[in-house]
Motif scaffolding. Structure first.
Motif, PDB file in Angstrom:
ATOM      1  N   ARG A 231       0.817  -1.204   0.000  1.00 46.59           N
ATOM      2  CA  ARG A 231       0.000   0.000   0.000  1.00 46.59           C
ATOM      3  C   ARG A 231       0.860   1.268   0.000  1.00 46.59           C
ATOM      4  O   ARG A 231       0.524   2.257  -0.639  1.00 46.59           O
ATOM      5  CB  ARG A 231      -0.914  -0.005   1.230  1.00 46.59           C
ATOM      6  CG  ARG A 231      -1.882   1.141   1.223  1.00 46.59           C
ATOM      7  CD  ARG A 231      -2.832   1.042   2.383  1.00 46.59           C
ATOM      8  NE  ARG A 231      -3.746   2.157   2.368  1.00 46.59           N
ATOM      9  CZ  ARG A 231      -4.631   2.407   3.312  1.00 46.59           C
ATOM     10  NH1 ARG A 231      -4.730   1.602   4.344  1.00 46.59           N
ATOM     11  NH2 ARG A 231      -5.420   3.444   3.225  1.00 46.59           N
ATOM     12  N   GLY A 232       1.969   1.193   0.722  1.00 44.94           N
ATOM     13  CA  GLY A 232       2.825   2.364   0.824  1.00 44.94           C
ATOM     14  C   GLY A 232       3.796   2.534  -0.334  1.00 44.94           C
ATOM     15  O   GLY A 232       4.498   3.539  -0.410  1.00 44.94           O
ATOM     16  N   GLY A 233       3.881   1.554  -1.239  1.00 49.20           N
ATOM     17  CA  GLY A 233       4.720   1.701  -2.422  1.00 49.20           C
ATOM     18  C   GLY A 233       6.091   1.066  -2.321  1.00 49.20           C
ATOM     19  O   GLY A 233       6.891   1.172  -3.250  1.00 49.20           O
ATOM     20  N   ASP A 234       6.397   0.398  -1.210  1.00 50.52           N
ATOM     21  CA  ASP A 234       7.700  -0.249  -1.089  1.00 50.52           C
ATOM     22  C   ASP A 234       7.773  -1.524  -1.922  1.00 50.52           C
ATOM     23  O   ASP A 234       8.854  -1.933  -2.341  1.00 50.52           O
ATOM     24  CB  ASP A 234       7.986  -0.565   0.375  1.00 50.52           C
ATOM     25  CG  ASP A 234       8.182   0.695   1.197  1.00 50.52           C
ATOM     26  OD1 ASP A 234       9.173   1.396   0.971  1.00 50.52           O
ATOM     27  OD2 ASP A 234       7.323   0.999   2.040  1.00 50.52           O
TER      28      ASP A 234
ATOM     29  N   THR B 176      -7.923   2.599  -2.071  1.00 48.46           N
ATOM     30  CA  THR B 176      -7.616   3.185  -3.368  1.00 48.46           C
ATOM     31  C   THR B 176      -6.152   2.948  -3.721  1.00 48.46           C
ATOM     32  O   THR B 176      -5.264   3.097  -2.887  1.00 48.46           O
ATOM     33  CB  THR B 176      -7.889   4.702  -3.342  1.00 48.46           C
ATOM     34  OG1 THR B 176      -9.265   4.901  -3.033  1.00 48.46           O
ATOM     35  CG2 THR B 176      -7.554   5.343  -4.676  1.00 48.46           C
ATOM     36  N   GLY B 177      -5.920   2.552  -4.964  1.00 45.73           N
ATOM     37  CA  GLY B 177      -4.560   2.335  -5.433  1.00 45.73           C
ATOM     38  C   GLY B 177      -4.150   0.884  -5.500  1.00 45.73           C
ATOM     39  O   GLY B 177      -3.091   0.559  -6.039  1.00 45.73           O
ATOM     40  N   LEU B 178      -4.990  -0.016  -4.984  1.00 46.77           N
ATOM     41  CA  LEU B 178      -4.686  -1.441  -5.016  1.00 46.77           C
ATOM     42  C   LEU B 178      -5.809  -2.205  -5.699  1.00 46.77           C
ATOM     43  O   LEU B 178      -6.967  -1.806  -5.649  1.00 46.77           O
ATOM     44  CB  LEU B 178      -4.497  -1.996  -3.604  1.00 46.77           C
ATOM     45  CG  LEU B 178      -3.385  -1.417  -2.753  1.00 46.77           C
ATOM     46  CD1 LEU B 178      -3.344  -2.106  -1.393  1.00 46.77           C
ATOM     47  CD2 LEU B 178      -2.038  -1.524  -3.446  1.00 46.77           C
ATOM     48  N   GLN B 179      -5.469  -3.317  -6.303  1.00 49.91           N
ATOM     49  CA  GLN B 179      -6.460  -4.192  -6.914  1.00 49.91           C
ATOM     50  C   GLN B 179      -5.994  -5.634  -6.868  1.00 49.91           C
ATOM     51  O   GLN B 179      -4.812  -5.916  -6.683  1.00 49.91           O
ATOM     52  CB  GLN B 179      -6.731  -3.781  -8.361  1.00 49.91           C
ATOM     53  CG  GLN B 179      -5.521  -3.866  -9.280  1.00 49.91           C
ATOM     54  CD  GLN B 179      -5.855  -3.430 -10.701  1.00 49.91           C
ATOM     55  OE1 GLN B 179      -6.388  -4.209 -11.485  1.00 49.91           O
ATOM     56  NE2 GLN B 179      -5.527  -2.185 -11.016  1.00 49.91           N
TER      57      GLN B 179
END
Length: 316
Positions: free
Chosen positions: A97-100, A137-140
């Protein structure tokens, strides 16, 4: 298969800098095993041109899955890194979720319970829809595959005979007498101590923090240090050791089809097609055999994944 010279997927990135925030709900992709059907939209929307970082949990099978993802993505021309053995879902989910990390091999039921602890959905299509609605939001999630690995709670044959255990319901007749061993997070999970208490009325004498379906909990079960162990159904030791998997008459444990969790920004058509093809080819039996090769034959997880993908015709 040709490796990218600058980003080899054995490379392990540096520290994990996950950022947690309050989730917003968003409807994302559904999921089936086919390449074109409902929920299997392959139109993309993100871009994998800068590469994808794959994270995995701290158990053998998830690491194998991470390398399978990497193998088919590399074949599709995507640069990949694999960050293996990061930890449990409680660490991995904030990381993606945080982009790592960008991509994570997940399991439907466990992911749904992480997102919505009150959900009792068990059918694959319903779970996929509920996951999609609950994701921030941002994940699927992409189409789920054929392969499945569910949680199981197992005892030795001797313990089963001594206490008359064949189902999870039987445990309640021995409240305060039995010790369970598992990953620390299982103490607070629905598919764990919480659900066993709420659904079956089970109260354990003690919870021993070990691992789930790993060497620690299996050693403790063999020695009698724990009476009940949290294992995975694709663990070959269950059959080899003759352990008794307790049945689940009240359906506490949901289906656990393997499903890719990915950041929207990376979910383009190349990624979708490669992972959908893998999901449609990899069976539960294949996954069990790959676990055996790595755990028993001590084969390298990446080598096992590549060999299987090559034999399956997914990579050259």
């Amino acid at each position: 298969m040709t490796r990218n010279p600058t980003i080899h997927r054995r490379a392990l990135l540096g520290g994990l800098l996950a950022v947690a925030s309050v989730p917003a709900l968003a409807a994302c992709s559904g999921g089936i095993t086919s390449l074109e059907g409902e929920g299997g939209d392959l139109s993309g929307g993100g871009s994998s041109k800068d590469g994808i970082t794959i994270g995995t949990a701290n158990f053998t099978e998830n690491q194998i899955l991470g390398h399978l993802y990497a193998a088919v993505l590399e074949e599709a021309g995507v640069k990949v890194r694999v960050r293996p053995n990061i930890g449990s879902r409680e660490i991995l989910f904030p990381a993606v979720r945080g982009g790592d990390i960008d991509l994570l091999p997940e399991y439907q039921g466990a992911l749904l319970h992480h997102l919505d602890a009150k959900s009792r959905a068990t059918e694959e299509g319903e779970m996929q829809n509920r996951i999609a609605m609950a994701l921030p939001t941002g994940l699927q999630v992409l189409p789920y595959g054929l392969a499945e690995n569910s949680d199981a709670f197992a005892v030795t044959r001797e313990t089963a005979r001594e206490y008359g255990l064949s189902s999870l319901a039987d445990l309640a007749r021995h409240n305060g007498k039995l010790t369970i061993g598992a990953l620390p997070e299982v103490k607070t999970r629905v598919v764990g101590v919480v659900g066993l208490r709420e659904v079956y009325g089970v109260e354990f004498k003690e919870f021993t923090s070990l691992d789930s379906s790993g060497p620690l909990v299996k050693s403790a079960l063999r020695k009698g240090d724990v009476d009940v162990a949290n294992l995975f159904t694709t663990d070959v030791d269950i059959k080899e050791e003759g352990w008794v998997v307790l049945s689940d008459p009240k359906n506490l444990i949901p289906g656990q089809r393997v499903v890719p969790l990915i950041a929207d920004r990376k979910a383009d058509s190349r990624v979708r097609r490669a992972l959908a093809a893998l999901g449609a080819a990899l069976t539960t039996e294949d996954l069990t055999e790959l676990n055996r090769q790595v755990d028993k034959d001590k084969k390298d997880a990446e080598d096992a994944a590549d060999d299987w993908a090559r034999k399956a015709g997914l990579i050259a």
